[in-house]
Design a protein around this motif. Structure first.
Motif, PDB file in Angstrom:
ATOM      1  N   PRO A 155       7.392 -46.420   6.517  1.00  0.00           N
ATOM      2  CA  PRO A 155       6.086 -46.195   5.669  1.00  0.00           C
ATOM      3  C   PRO A 155       5.613 -47.586   5.125  1.00  0.00           C
ATOM      4  N   ARG A 156       4.474 -47.542   4.541  1.00  0.00           N
ATOM      5  CA  ARG A 156       3.850 -48.529   3.900  1.00  0.00           C
ATOM      6  C   ARG A 156       3.416 -48.114   2.657  1.00  0.00           C
ATOM      7  N   PRO A 157       4.296 -47.529   1.742  1.00  0.00           N
ATOM      8  CA  PRO A 157       3.607 -47.104   0.458  1.00  0.00           C
ATOM      9  C   PRO A 157       2.770 -48.348  -0.345  1.00  0.00           C
ATOM     10  N   VAL A 189      11.608 -48.785 -10.413  1.00  0.00           N
ATOM     11  CA  VAL A 189      10.868 -47.785  -9.373  1.00  0.00           C
ATOM     12  C   VAL A 189      12.056 -46.636  -9.418  1.00  0.00           C
ATOM     13  N   GLY A 190      11.471 -45.549  -9.947  1.00  0.00           N
ATOM     14  CA  GLY A 190      12.234 -44.339  -9.986  1.00  0.00           C
ATOM     15  C   GLY A 190      11.807 -43.350  -9.211  1.00  0.00           C
ATOM     16  N   PHE A 243      13.740 -43.440   2.873  1.00  0.00           N
ATOM     17  CA  PHE A 243      13.428 -44.668   3.082  1.00  0.00           C
ATOM     18  C   PHE A 243      13.739 -45.459   2.005  1.00  0.00           C
ATOM     19  N   THR A 244      13.624 -45.186   0.924  1.00  0.00           N
ATOM     20  CA  THR A 244      13.838 -45.952  -0.415  1.00  0.00           C
ATOM     21  C   THR A 244      15.134 -45.976  -0.897  1.00  0.00           C
ATOM     22  N   THR A 245      16.160 -46.554  -0.015  1.00  0.00           N
ATOM     23  CA  THR A 245      17.423 -46.760  -0.308  1.00  0.00           C
ATOM     24  C   THR A 245      18.093 -47.960  -0.637  1.00  0.00           C
ATOM     25  N   GLY A 305      16.989 -51.483   3.870  1.00  0.00           N
ATOM     26  CA  GLY A 305      18.244 -52.580   3.860  1.00  0.00           C
ATOM     27  C   GLY A 305      18.988 -51.935   5.356  1.00  0.00           C
ATOM     28  N   THR A 306      19.300 -50.900   5.058  1.00  0.00           N
ATOM     29  CA  THR A 306      20.248 -50.035   6.359  1.00  0.00           C
ATOM     30  C   THR A 306      19.050 -49.059   6.851  1.00  0.00           C
ATOM     31  N   HIS A 307      18.768 -49.103   7.888  1.00  0.00           N
ATOM     32  CA  HIS A 307      17.632 -48.151   8.412  1.00  0.00           C
ATOM     33  C   HIS A 307      18.382 -46.982   9.188  1.00  0.00           C
TER      34      HIS A 307
END
Length: 408
Positions: free
Chosen positions: A142-144, A184-185, A219-221, A316-318
């Motif tokens: 994604p490109r948020p 960013v939470g 994705f936000t990992t 980072g890790t996908h």
């Protein structure tokens, strides 16, 4: 010196750097993953300009066209059954250099730019930088756009003691910059997901909205989103506007601070985009850095009390790839079938110019905004404390404040 750039794969004419990672085709040199075409550099363009992006394919029979502008040139060349169309944009040549931070880690730096990943890859390849995390292709993601209203500052026990003693923040070394990161939470992730869906599928029905499953959190990992810390067990989280107001009063005589595009820094697996904040009195000192403008294509900007961050590498890790089901107006995170792929991850840092001074806050306000963090993966600081140790240490420093220490 100038370079050519655009959007996807690139080739270069620097034949002297041939090694096992390069393939030569005709007299054009490709980095791994570039599309091939047997066309000599002389046939392409008589110039020493170094980088070409293959923009798209066109039908057989297309001819050279719109080759009159020195800033942009569009050129097509028949190659067998295909015609490759090249789109050139001439930009000033960027210079990446290496420096070492106070922890001894190498930093690959491009000043006065926030380079997106394609441009960063291009510049790293130009200087023959070896980095397996940067050059590989990551799965569809994604490109948020994150709207961030808080900053965080992580530190260890020694740093916390200094902050309590000074009643504020300073650069602990010889530098003049005070470093913060975007906080960013889960709330910022949820709102970014909602805006992304509304932008991508503006005509969704209420039923489609209800059917949509949460996906962005998969994705936000990267460390940019983790509640753990790589820098120490103690985290201060302040509203962005409060930090800027304190900076304005203490360093700008009440004037509005100036924000500039400071630099892009590449580590082994990390890309850091730095925003510089300084007093209007230091305009001449920092004039070589572009002002941070409200550009919809930029990595980061500032608007209405928030930093707007548009990351390209959140994982980072996908372990997942993005699937768009346009007929159903849905977005899904689908597990990758191969082994998880490792890639760079990016984040934004905010550097406040303070010289050797302290950005002061009330002692109770410092304590109110303090939390404990567990040690994160790939920590770059030593001396983490477990929660009971942190509780005891904080009670010693703020003996007159009985508030319990919270966990991040």
């Amino acid at each position: 010196m100038f370079m050519l750039q655009n959007s996807t794969s690139y080739v270069t004419t620097r034949h002297s750097c041939l090694d096992s990672q390069h393939e030569q085709c005709g007299s054009v040199l490709y980095y791994p993953g570039a599309r091939r075409c047997c066309i000599s550099w002389g046939e392409l363009i008589s110039s020493e300009l170094g980088v070409v992006y293959i923009h798209q394919s066109a039908g057989v029979g297309d001819q050279i066209r719109d080759h009159t502008s020195p800033e942009q040139s569009r050129l097509s060349k028949d190659i067998g059954k295909f015609v490759f169309v090249f789109l050139f944009d001439i930009i000033p040549h960027l210079t990446m250099y290496t420096r070492y931070n106070r922890r001894g880690y190498p930093e690959r730096v491009v000043e006065s730019q926030h380079l997106k990943l394609d441009d960063l890859r291009q510049e790293a390849w130009r200087i023959r930088l070896k980095n397996n995390y940067l050059y590989i292709d990551m799965p569809a993601s994604p490109r948020p756009e994150f709207q961030v209203s808080h900053l965080k500052h992580d530190t260890n026990q020694t740093g916390l003691r200094g902050i309590k003693t000074d009643e504020g923040f300073r650069n602990p070394g010889r530098g003049s910059l005070l470093w913060w990161s975007l906080a960013v939470g889960p709330d910022e992730i949820a709102s970014a997901e909602r805006r992304l869906l509304e932008t991508t599928f503006p005509d969704r029905t209420e039923e489609q909205v209800q059917m949509q499953q949460s996906f962005l959190e998969k994705f936000t990992t990267s460390p940019a989103f983790e509640q753990t810390s790589r820098l120490g067990s103690y985290r201060f989280t302040f509203p962005l506007e409060e930090v800027l107001e304190a900076y304005s009063e203490q360093f700008c005589s009440g004037a509005q601070p100036v924000m500039r595009v400071y630099e892009t820094v590449l580590y082994k697996q990390e890309v850091m985009y730095v925003v510089l904040v300084h007093s209007p009195a230091n305009q001449e000192q920092f004039s070589k850095y572009p002002l941070l403008t409200d550009d919809p294509n930029s990595v980061c900007t500032y608007r209405d009390g928030c930093f707007i961050w548009r990351p390209e590498a959140m994982s980072g890790t996908h372990r997942y790839k993005l699937v768009l089901r346009r007929d159903e107006m849905q977005m899904d995170a689908v597990p990758v079938t191969s082994c998880p792929q490792f890639y760079v991850w990016d984040h934004v840092a905010v550097a406040l110019h303070v010289d050797e001074q302290v950005l002061n806050f009330d002692a109770d306000r410092l304590r109110e905004n303090l939390m404990w963090c567990d040690e994160g993966i790939a920590a770059i600081s030593h001396g983490f404390n477990n929660f009971p140790e942190a509780e005891k240490f904080v009670r010693e420093l703020w003996s007159d404040n009985p508030s319990p220490l919270q966990k991040a």
